[in-house]
Design a protein around this motif. Structure first.
Motif, PDB file in Angstrom:
ATOM      1  N   LEU A  89      29.010  36.274  38.145  1.00  0.00           N
ATOM      2  CA  LEU A  89      29.643  34.996  38.441  1.00  0.00           C
ATOM      3  C   LEU A  89      28.559  33.983  38.788  1.00  0.00           C
ATOM      4  O   LEU A  89      27.579  34.325  39.464  1.00  0.00           O
ATOM      5  N   SER A  90      28.747  32.762  38.369  1.00  0.00           N
ATOM      6  CA  SER A  90      27.839  31.701  38.794  1.00  0.00           C
ATOM      7  C   SER A  90      28.062  31.447  40.286  1.00  0.00           C
ATOM      8  O   SER A  90      29.106  31.808  40.842  1.00  0.00           O
ATOM      9  N   PRO A  91      27.104  30.828  40.968  1.00  0.00           N
ATOM     10  CA  PRO A  91      27.313  30.512  42.392  1.00  0.00           C
ATOM     11  C   PRO A  91      28.589  29.711  42.637  1.00  0.00           C
ATOM     12  O   PRO A  91      29.320  29.988  43.591  1.00  0.00           O
ATOM     13  N   ALA A  92      28.864  28.766  41.769  1.00  0.00           N
ATOM     14  CA  ALA A  92      30.066  27.945  41.953  1.00  0.00           C
ATOM     15  C   ALA A  92      31.329  28.781  41.772  1.00  0.00           C
ATOM     16  O   ALA A  92      32.305  28.645  42.523  1.00  0.00           O
ATOM     17  N   GLU A  93      31.321  29.660  40.777  1.00  0.00           N
ATOM     18  CA  GLU A  93      32.487  30.496  40.535  1.00  0.00           C
ATOM     19  C   GLU A  93      32.651  31.530  41.649  1.00  0.00           C
ATOM     20  O   GLU A  93      33.770  31.863  42.043  1.00  0.00           O
ATOM     21  N   PHE A  94      31.538  32.025  42.155  1.00  0.00           N
ATOM     22  CA  PHE A  94      31.592  32.957  43.280  1.00  0.00           C
ATOM     23  C   PHE A  94      32.276  32.298  44.472  1.00  0.00           C
ATOM     24  O   PHE A  94      33.146  32.904  45.125  1.00  0.00           O
ATOM     25  N   ASP A  95      31.922  31.050  44.754  1.00  0.00           N
ATOM     26  CA  ASP A  95      32.532  30.333  45.876  1.00  0.00           C
ATOM     27  C   ASP A  95      34.012  30.074  45.628  1.00  0.00           C
ATOM     28  O   ASP A  95      34.827  30.134  46.554  1.00  0.00           O
ATOM     29  N   ARG A  96      34.372  29.778  44.379  1.00  0.00           N
ATOM     30  CA  ARG A  96      35.794  29.550  44.056  1.00  0.00           C
ATOM     31  C   ARG A  96      36.601  30.819  44.309  1.00  0.00           C
ATOM     32  O   ARG A  96      37.682  30.774  44.899  1.00  0.00           O
ATOM     33  N   GLU A 114      27.303  38.281  50.454  1.00  0.00           N
ATOM     34  CA  GLU A 114      26.307  37.669  49.572  1.00  0.00           C
ATOM     35  C   GLU A 114      26.592  38.052  48.117  1.00  0.00           C
ATOM     36  O   GLU A 114      27.171  39.112  47.847  1.00  0.00           O
ATOM     37  N   ARG A 115      26.190  37.184  47.194  1.00  0.00           N
ATOM     38  CA  ARG A 115      26.323  37.532  45.776  1.00  0.00           C
ATOM     39  C   ARG A 115      25.470  38.761  45.492  1.00  0.00           C
ATOM     40  O   ARG A 115      24.288  38.799  45.813  1.00  0.00           O
ATOM     41  N   PRO A 116      26.073  39.801  44.887  1.00  0.00           N
ATOM     42  CA  PRO A 116      25.312  41.036  44.640  1.00  0.00           C
ATOM     43  C   PRO A 116      24.517  40.969  43.338  1.00  0.00           C
ATOM     44  O   PRO A 116      24.781  40.122  42.472  1.00  0.00           O
ATOM     45  N   GLN A 117      23.555  41.858  43.218  1.00  0.00           N
ATOM     46  CA  GLN A 117      22.837  41.968  41.949  1.00  0.00           C
ATOM     47  C   GLN A 117      23.718  42.577  40.870  1.00  0.00           C
ATOM     48  O   GLN A 117      23.586  42.260  39.692  1.00  0.00           O
ATOM     49  N   ARG A 118      24.614  43.450  41.279  1.00  0.00           N
ATOM     50  CA  ARG A 118      25.572  44.061  40.362  1.00  0.00           C
ATOM     51  C   ARG A 118      26.872  44.301  41.110  1.00  0.00           C
ATOM     52  O   ARG A 118      26.874  44.517  42.311  1.00  0.00           O
ATOM     53  N   TYR A 119      27.989  44.257  40.357  1.00  0.00           N
ATOM     54  CA  TYR A 119      29.293  44.463  40.971  1.00  0.00           C
ATOM     55  C   TYR A 119      29.776  45.906  40.832  1.00  0.00           C
ATOM     56  O   TYR A 119      30.728  46.305  41.507  1.00  0.00           O
ATOM     57  N   GLN A 309      36.853  41.538  40.778  1.00  0.00           N
ATOM     58  CA  GLN A 309      38.010  41.470  41.663  1.00  0.00           C
ATOM     59  C   GLN A 309      38.011  42.649  42.637  1.00  0.00           C
ATOM     60  O   GLN A 309      38.242  42.490  43.838  1.00  0.00           O
ATOM     61  N   GLY A 310      37.764  43.840  42.117  1.00  0.00           N
ATOM     62  CA  GLY A 310      37.734  45.021  42.970  1.00  0.00           C
ATOM     63  C   GLY A 310      36.615  44.965  43.993  1.00  0.00           C
ATOM     64  O   GLY A 310      36.765  45.472  45.118  1.00  0.00           O
ATOM     65  N   TRP A 311      35.489  44.347  43.630  1.00  0.00           N
ATOM     66  CA  TRP A 311      34.356  44.221  44.560  1.00  0.00           C
ATOM     67  C   TRP A 311      34.753  43.366  45.756  1.00  0.00           C
ATOM     68  O   TRP A 311      34.512  43.740  46.909  1.00  0.00           O
ATOM     69  N   PHE A 312      35.377  42.215  45.489  1.00  0.00           N
ATOM     70  CA  PHE A 312      35.814  41.346  46.586  1.00  0.00           C
ATOM     71  C   PHE A 312      36.845  42.059  47.468  1.00  0.00           C
ATOM     72  O   PHE A 312      36.783  41.986  48.694  1.00  0.00           O
ATOM     73  N   ALA A 313      37.796  42.737  46.833  1.00  0.00           N
ATOM     74  CA  ALA A 313      38.831  43.435  47.603  1.00  0.00           C
ATOM     75  C   ALA A 313      38.229  44.575  48.424  1.00  0.00           C
ATOM     76  O   ALA A 313      38.680  44.851  49.543  1.00  0.00           O
ATOM     77  N   SER A 314      37.217  45.241  47.877  1.00  0.00           N
ATOM     78  CA  SER A 314      36.639  46.401  48.573  1.00  0.00           C
ATOM     79  C   SER A 314      35.958  46.013  49.876  1.00  0.00           C
ATOM     80  O   SER A 314      35.819  46.845  50.784  1.00  0.00           O
ATOM     81  N   LYS A 315      35.516  44.772  49.997  1.00  0.00           N
ATOM     82  CA  LYS A 315      34.855  44.328  51.222  1.00  0.00           C
ATOM     83  C   LYS A 315      35.826  44.254  52.397  1.00  0.00           C
ATOM     84  O   LYS A 315      35.410  44.251  53.554  1.00  0.00           O
TER      85      LYS A 315
END
Length: 367
Positions: A89-96, A114-119, A309-315
């Motif tokens: 994801l781009s930084p802007a898309e990550f924030d969205r 933080e934005r990861p190197q890999r999801y 999506q799963g990465w964000f939910a897993s946090k």
């Protein structure tokens, strides 16, 4: 004696197990070596879902399983490890995307990640480690491994088992020379492993799919989805399968990695209400309805693709588990959960074997 012979199938022979009983693999920490080894030691095929596991951990897992059982076991991977747009994801898309999750993060006291190197781990790296680990059985979903990978499996004596949700997928697996095929009906809990069409368009029921696939492929068929007891396995065998795979019934056992709250929900009236949703991982999966599926399900068009999506939910998961919450995490479950009876894998296996060998007992058990 004739009843016992009915379970001595080609699938049983190829897998090197005693009974036509497969424990479904669970990802995301829900599989455990203890559960897989218990099932294998009791004559079934124990499985470990390793799609969230690093290559180094796959090697350690295989070593640990071998220390716990001398019988065959399976390691499971996902052939397709991301959907379009699911690598970064781009930084802007990550924030969205984070803005969609922020209210839940705040509610559970979780900081913005933080934005990861890999999801997620890449299949190519994982399967290289799996081939080195050389498990007795390699099961996989979401696609067909390359001809070179399947050739390496044959060379190393690794039995291959692929998941299908349609006739076309089963035929693709069969044409590739996969040893056994799991016909997975829409009743099953967890992810729909479709790979040739949208999962929403691949929703055949277990027993319809079992018959359709068994009549059209050379490889032995394993039936999965909505099977929770011996009579379900016997029904699958009658319809052309050569083994039955149980997921939710083993997930509900204390040997699994499910939380106590998840297991309790599987034995509660909540188990009567499952739903297929993309809200947890970005891929279609069946679980118990809860606040997350109800609130985020209608917003899936705004959510990122798998595995982001799963990465964000897993946090959210560690904080939710620590708080004993079940409203904001996935609670995978199949449609047969209301019939669950056993809370340990040892009890479940004993019951399955009894019901397979004495069908009258299965018929008399009631709902």
């Amino acid at each position: 004696m004739s009843e016992k012979r009915s379970s001595e199938t080609e699938a049983v022979r190829r897998l090197g197990v005693r009974y036509p009983i497969i424990q479904g693999p669970f990802g995301g920490g829900l599989s455990t070596p203890r559960l897989a080894a218990t099932v294998s030691n009791l004559g079934g095929l124990g499985s470990y879902g390793a799609y969230t596991v690093s290559p180094d951990e796959i090697l350690r897992l295989a070593q640990e399983l071998r220390s716990l059982t001398s019988n065959p076991f399976a390691l499971n991977l996902w052939v397709s490890d991301h959907d379009p747009g699911g690598l970064e994801l781009s930084p802007a898309e990550f924030d969205r995307v984070y803005a969609l999750f922020e209210p839940y993060y705040r509610e559970l006291g979780v900081e913005k990640p933080e934005r990861p190197q890999r999801y997620a781990w890449r299949f190519e790296e994982q399967v290289e480690a799996l081939l080195e680990a050389r498990p007795p059985v390699f099961s996989f979903v979401f696609g067909v491994p390359s001809a070179s990978i399947l050739a390496e499996c044959r060379k190393r004596g690794i039995v291959t088992v692929g998941g299908a949700t349609s006739i076309a997928e089963a035929q693709a697996l069969d044409s590739a020379g996969v040893d056994l095929i799991v016909a997975t009906g829409f009743e099953a809990g967890g992810h729909r492993p479709s790979f040739l069409a949208r999962a929403e368009d691949s929703l055949l029921g277990t027993f319809a799919l079992t018959q359709l696939v068994a009549d059209r492929v050379k490889a032995p068929v394993i039936s999965a989805g909505g099977i929770s007891d011996g009579r379900g396995i016997r029904a699958a065998l009658t319809l052309g399968a050569q083994a039955g795979q149980l997921g939710t019934a083993f997930l509900a056992c204390e040997e699994s990695g499910a939380t106590a709250e998840h297991r309790a929900a599987l034995f509660s009236p909540q188990s009567q209400h499952t739903a297929l949703t993309r809200a947890f991982s970005g891929r279609l999966a069946r679980g118990l309805r809860n606040r997350w599926s109800d609130e985020m399900g209608p917003r899936v068009a705004e959510l990122p693709p798998f595995p982001i999506q799963g990465w964000f939910a897993s946090k959210l998961r560690p904080a939710a588990i620590k708080a004993g919450r079940t409203d904001l995490i996935s609670l995978w479950s199949g449609q047969s959960a209301p019939n669950l009876r056993h809370r340990t894998a040892t009890e479940l296996m004993a019951s399955l074997v009894r019901e397979l060998e004495s069908p009258g007992e299965a018929q008399q058990r009631g709902g």
